[in-house]
Structures are given as structure tokens and as C-alpha cells.
Design a protein around this motif. Structure first.
Motif, PDB file in Angstrom:
ATOM      1  N   UNK A   1      44.665  37.535  30.593  1.00 42.43           N
ATOM      2  CA  UNK A   1      45.023  39.370  31.422  1.00 42.43           C
ATOM      3  C   UNK A   1      44.004  38.766  32.757  1.00 42.43           C
ATOM      4  N   UNK A   2      43.623  40.270  34.327  1.00 42.94           N
ATOM      5  CA  UNK A   2      43.147  39.503  35.111  1.00 42.94           C
ATOM      6  C   UNK A   2      42.496  40.792  34.966  1.00 42.94           C
ATOM      7  N   UNK A   3      41.082  40.121  35.676  1.00 44.85           N
ATOM      8  CA  UNK A   3      39.715  41.462  36.123  1.00 44.85           C
ATOM      9  C   UNK A   3      40.697  42.094  38.003  1.00 44.85           C
ATOM     10  N   UNK A   4      40.269  43.342  37.993  1.00 44.75           N
ATOM     11  CA  UNK A   4      40.501  43.448  39.031  1.00 44.75           C
ATOM     12  C   UNK A   4      39.358  43.984  39.394  1.00 44.75           C
ATOM     13  N   UNK A   5      38.128  44.231  41.200  1.00 42.73           N
ATOM     14  CA  UNK A   5      37.259  44.904  41.249  1.00 42.73           C
ATOM     15  C   UNK A   5      38.075  46.188  41.904  1.00 42.73           C
ATOM     16  N   UNK A   6      37.944  47.077  41.424  1.00 39.36           N
ATOM     17  CA  UNK A   6      38.439  48.214  41.913  1.00 39.36           C
ATOM     18  C   UNK A   6      38.099  48.764  43.522  1.00 39.36           C
ATOM     19  N   UNK A   7      36.541  48.205  44.082  1.00 40.97           N
ATOM     20  CA  UNK A   7      35.978  48.211  44.510  1.00 40.97           C
ATOM     21  C   UNK A   7      36.914  47.409  46.359  1.00 40.97           C
ATOM     22  N   UNK A   8      36.615  46.581  45.947  1.00 37.32           N
ATOM     23  CA  UNK A   8      37.302  45.725  47.205  1.00 37.32           C
ATOM     24  C   UNK A   8      38.505  44.829  46.662  1.00 37.32           C
ATOM     25  N   UNK A   9      39.428  45.204  45.624  1.00 35.92           N
ATOM     26  CA  UNK A   9      40.750  44.843  45.737  1.00 35.92           C
ATOM     27  C   UNK A   9      40.305  43.598  45.094  1.00 35.92           C
ATOM     28  N   UNK A  10      40.183  42.543  45.092  1.00 43.91           N
ATOM     29  CA  UNK A  10      39.883  41.216  44.461  1.00 43.91           C
ATOM     30  C   UNK A  10      40.073  40.909  42.962  1.00 43.91           C
ATOM     31  N   UNK A  11      40.769  40.368  43.003  1.00 42.51           N
ATOM     32  CA  UNK A  11      41.180  38.855  41.172  1.00 42.51           C
ATOM     33  C   UNK A  11      39.932  38.872  40.779  1.00 42.51           C
ATOM     34  N   UNK A  12      39.002  38.871  40.716  1.00 42.17           N
ATOM     35  CA  UNK A  12      37.832  38.801  40.264  1.00 42.17           C
ATOM     36  C   UNK A  12      37.405  37.277  39.431  1.00 42.17           C
ATOM     37  N   UNK A  13      38.673  38.016  38.075  1.00 40.06           N
ATOM     38  CA  UNK A  13      37.840  37.395  36.855  1.00 40.06           C
ATOM     39  C   UNK A  13      39.903  37.308  36.170  1.00 40.06           C
ATOM     40  N   UNK A  14      40.040  35.644  35.831  1.00 38.82           N
ATOM     41  CA  UNK A  14      41.256  35.364  34.662  1.00 38.82           C
ATOM     42  C   UNK A  14      40.501  35.509  33.074  1.00 38.82           C
ATOM     43  N   UNK A  15      40.888  36.157  32.520  1.00 41.74           N
ATOM     44  CA  UNK A  15      40.527  36.174  31.415  1.00 41.74           C
ATOM     45  C   UNK A  15      41.279  35.512  30.404  1.00 41.74           C
ATOM     46  N   UNK A  16      41.058  33.622  30.177  1.00 40.27           N
ATOM     47  CA  UNK A  16      41.577  32.382  29.010  1.00 40.27           C
ATOM     48  C   UNK A  16      41.809  33.116  27.531  1.00 40.27           C
ATOM     49  N   UNK A  17      42.207  32.496  27.263  1.00 38.86           N
ATOM     50  CA  UNK A  17      42.500  32.333  25.887  1.00 38.86           C
ATOM     51  C   UNK A  17      42.904  30.914  25.658  1.00 38.86           C
ATOM     52  N   UNK A  18      41.834  30.302  24.472  1.00 41.70           N
ATOM     53  CA  UNK A  18      41.003  29.146  24.073  1.00 41.70           C
ATOM     54  C   UNK A  18      41.461  29.058  22.840  1.00 41.70           C
ATOM     55  N   UNK A  19      42.082  28.771  22.661  1.00 40.21           N
ATOM     56  CA  UNK A  19      42.179  28.140  21.373  1.00 40.21           C
ATOM     57  C   UNK A  19      42.716  28.770  20.171  1.00 40.21           C
ATOM     58  N   UNK A  20      43.599  29.824  20.488  1.00 35.83           N
ATOM     59  CA  UNK A  20      44.452  30.245  19.540  1.00 35.83           C
ATOM     60  C   UNK A  20      45.415  29.721  19.564  1.00 35.83           C
TER      61      UNK A  20
END
Length: 140
Positions: free
Chosen positions: A53-72
Motif C-alpha cells: 500500500x501507499x500512505x499519502x499525506x493529505x496536507x501536502x499530497x506527498x506519498x510519504x511511505x510505502x507499506x512493504x509486505x516482507x516474508x509472507x
């Protein structure tokens, strides 16, 4: 003369613009759906998971974080990580992202499981993530 319809699916999948005056320019923008599900490797080619998934900062429109699935395996088990998006580097030729960390680093990073996400509106959580990864925090 036949009118050709633009095939954005090919451009999004490969990260290249295949037609027009700016064909094959460096990738500057991708759709969220073309990023989610992309594989993540480190510089040595080790599999580090996929972008869940992606985490978007709604105040500035930036993609701040990628949620990485590791080890599944087939979506079972594993661990999720909030990784500052700036830590990921696109490899358009291989259609994946590179994270310049080894597997042991990811095993030691604080993460969370799919059914227990952190409070994503808690600014202190993301400040902790930035501190851990050594990336600058952005203002609210």
C-alpha cells in the motif's frame, strides 16, 4: 485514417512512454495501482517483498511511505513495514523497486501485522519511522 487509442496499461506496467514526442523519457509519474504490488529487492537482488500500500499525506499530497509486505507466502504471515517512499528507487527495466538495505535490516525494523496497523494519523509514529530509517520528517 484510423484513430489509435492510447494504451496506458503498457506505459504503466513498463514505466516507459512508448509513443509521442516524449517517448521513453525518464519515468517521473506512475499510477498508484501500477506501484502497489510491485516487487522490492535490495541492491544484491534479494527479494524484500512487495509494495502492499501507499500512505499519502493529505496536507501536502506527498506519498510519504510505502507499506512493504516482507516474508509472507501467498499473503499469509509476514510483516508489514512503513518505509519512507524516498528510500525506494525505481528500476524501470526490471519493473521493480530497489531498497538499499539487506534482509537482516528488515528483520530488525519495527513493523506491524496486517490486522494490527499503527495509528496512521499519529504524527509521532511516522517521526519514529523517519528516525529509524534516517530520513527527514516532513511538516504536517
Amino acid at each position: 485514417m484510423a484513430i489509435l487509442e492510447k494504451n496506458y496499461e503498457i506505459d504503466n506496467r513498463t514505466g516507459l512512454n512508448h509513443e509521442g514526442p516524449d517517448a521513453n523519457i525518464p519515468v517521473r509519474r506512475l499510477t498508484a495501482t501500477s506501484i502497489i504490488g510491485d516487487r522490492v529487492e535490495n541492491g544484491e537482488g534479494e527479494d524484500l517483498g512487495k509494495i502492499d500500500n501507499l500512505m499519502v499525506n493529505l496536507s501536502n499530497g506527498r506519498i510519504e511511505y510505502a507499506v512493504i509486505d516482507f516474508g509472507s507466502f501467498l499473503g499469509i504471515g509476514g510483516k508489514l513495514f512503513a518505509v519512507p517512499f524516498a528510500e525506494l528507487h525505481l528500476d524501470p527495466g526490471r519493473e521493480l523497486f530497489i531498497l538499499k538495505r539487506d534482509k537482516s535490516y528488515l528483520k530488525s525494523v519495527p513493523g506491524f501485522d496486517k490486522s494490527h496497523w499503527p495509528d496512521t494519523n499519529d504524527h509521532s509514529y511516522f517521526n519514529d519511522v523517519n528516525t529509524y530509517w534516517g530520513t527527514p520528517s516532513y511538516p504536517l
